[in-house]
Motif scaffolding. Structure first.
Motif, PDB file in Angstrom:
ATOM      1  N   LEU A 126       5.342  -2.548   4.111  1.00 29.70           N
ATOM      2  CA  LEU A 126       5.745  -2.901   2.365  1.00 29.70           C
ATOM      3  C   LEU A 126       7.362  -3.822   1.763  1.00 29.70           C
ATOM      4  O   LEU A 126       7.867  -3.505   3.317  1.00 29.70           O
ATOM      5  N   ASP A 143      11.098  -6.455   4.368  1.00 32.01           N
ATOM      6  CA  ASP A 143       9.897  -6.165   4.856  1.00 32.01           C
ATOM      7  C   ASP A 143       9.628  -4.900   6.006  1.00 32.01           C
ATOM      8  O   ASP A 143      10.683  -4.981   6.847  1.00 32.01           O
ATOM      9  N   GLN A 157       7.737  -2.538  -3.659  1.00 33.09           N
ATOM     10  CA  GLN A 157       6.502  -3.835  -3.809  1.00 33.09           C
ATOM     11  C   GLN A 157       5.262  -4.042  -3.279  1.00 33.09           C
ATOM     12  O   GLN A 157       5.247  -4.607  -1.943  1.00 33.09           O
ATOM     13  N   THR A 158       4.866  -4.315  -3.732  1.00 37.13           N
ATOM     14  CA  THR A 158       3.208  -4.291  -3.576  1.00 37.13           C
ATOM     15  C   THR A 158       2.896  -5.602  -4.086  1.00 37.13           C
ATOM     16  O   THR A 158       2.180  -5.399  -5.515  1.00 37.13           O
ATOM     17  N   SER A 211      -6.981   4.928  -1.687  1.00 38.71           N
ATOM     18  CA  SER A 211      -6.937   3.873   0.523  1.00 38.71           C
ATOM     19  C   SER A 211      -7.970   4.618   1.321  1.00 38.71           C
ATOM     20  O   SER A 211      -8.252   5.789   0.776  1.00 38.71           O
ATOM     21  N   SER A 243      -3.842  -4.490 -10.016  1.00 39.61           N
ATOM     22  CA  SER A 243      -2.976  -5.626 -10.387  1.00 39.61           C
ATOM     23  C   SER A 243      -3.467  -6.661 -11.846  1.00 39.61           C
ATOM     24  O   SER A 243      -4.292  -6.902 -11.931  1.00 39.61           O
ATOM     25  N   ILE A 254      -3.618  -3.963   0.586  1.00 36.77           N
ATOM     26  CA  ILE A 254      -2.962  -3.907   1.368  1.00 36.77           C
ATOM     27  C   ILE A 254      -3.542  -3.553   3.085  1.00 36.77           C
ATOM     28  O   ILE A 254      -3.960  -2.603   2.923  1.00 36.77           O
TER      29      ILE A 254
END
Length: 194
Positions: free
Chosen positions: A48, A54, A110-111, A145, A156, A163
């Motif tokens: 992430l 990162d 942040q994603t 998840s 989004s 992810i």
């Protein structure tokens, strides 16, 4: 497992009409397992972007009520004790021991293009992970998840983003945890003169 979200469209010419929803489905299918080493019982470990960096070896844990930061990440982000605010509630570690947090810090995670401000509880105990992202973060992001599918999905805008896992990192973390446990057990035996 599926969760439906709706983006509503209103008709300006007929204000009394019901909203027409276009379903945005967060779910998993067998196609999501393609490329996953099966059978698997791996934790969901991802990378992430935290505070502009990162960060590898982040575990997604639906069982955690808080978001946790471990010493390696704390030091790696060049954070200092003065950056922390007080956090007085004790936590319980993986080993079942009481842990007194060093404090709390709010950092952006942040994603994709989405950014969520996360209140990390900073603890100074061993972990093969750099951070735990728990239910607060998952719920704020609106994410679902799956360890079986080794990915996380979240809405989004008008799309579903995902992810994906780092299954190799998950297995390396497991090995590190076992090695740490064995070393701790060996140390206890030596300390007790056995």
């Amino acid at each position: 497992m599926s969760v439906s979200l709706y983006s509503a469209e209103e008709s300006s010419s007929m204000p009394k009409r019901a909203k027409i929803g276009v379903p945005l489905v967060l779910g998993f299918s067998d196609e999501d397992k393609v490329g996953i080493i099966q059978p698997n019982d791996d934790a969901l470990v991802v990378m992430l972007r935290i505070d502009g960096y990162d960060v590898k070896r982040v575990i997604i844990d639906q069982g955690s009520a808080v978001d946790i930061m471990y010493p390696n990440l704390y030091r790696g982000l060049n954070l200092k004790p003065k950056n922390l605010i007080a956090y007085s509630s004790p936590l319980v570690s993986f080993e079942g021991k009481m842990v007194i947090p060093k404090g709390q810090i709010r950092l952006p995670v942040q994603t994709g293009t989405d950014v969520v401000e996360v209140d990390f509880i900073v603890v100074d105990v061993f972990s093969p992970y750099t951070a735990i992202m728990g239910r607060r973060w998952l719920h704020t992001l609106g994410a679902v998840s799956s360890t079986l599918h080794q990915k996380m999905k979240y809405p989004s805008g008008d799309q579903v983003l995902e992810i994906v896992r780092n299954q190799t990192a998950a297995r390396q973390c497991l090995v590190m945890a076992i090695q740490h446990w064995l070393e701790a057990e060996t140390s206890t035996i030596v300390d007790n003169g056995l």
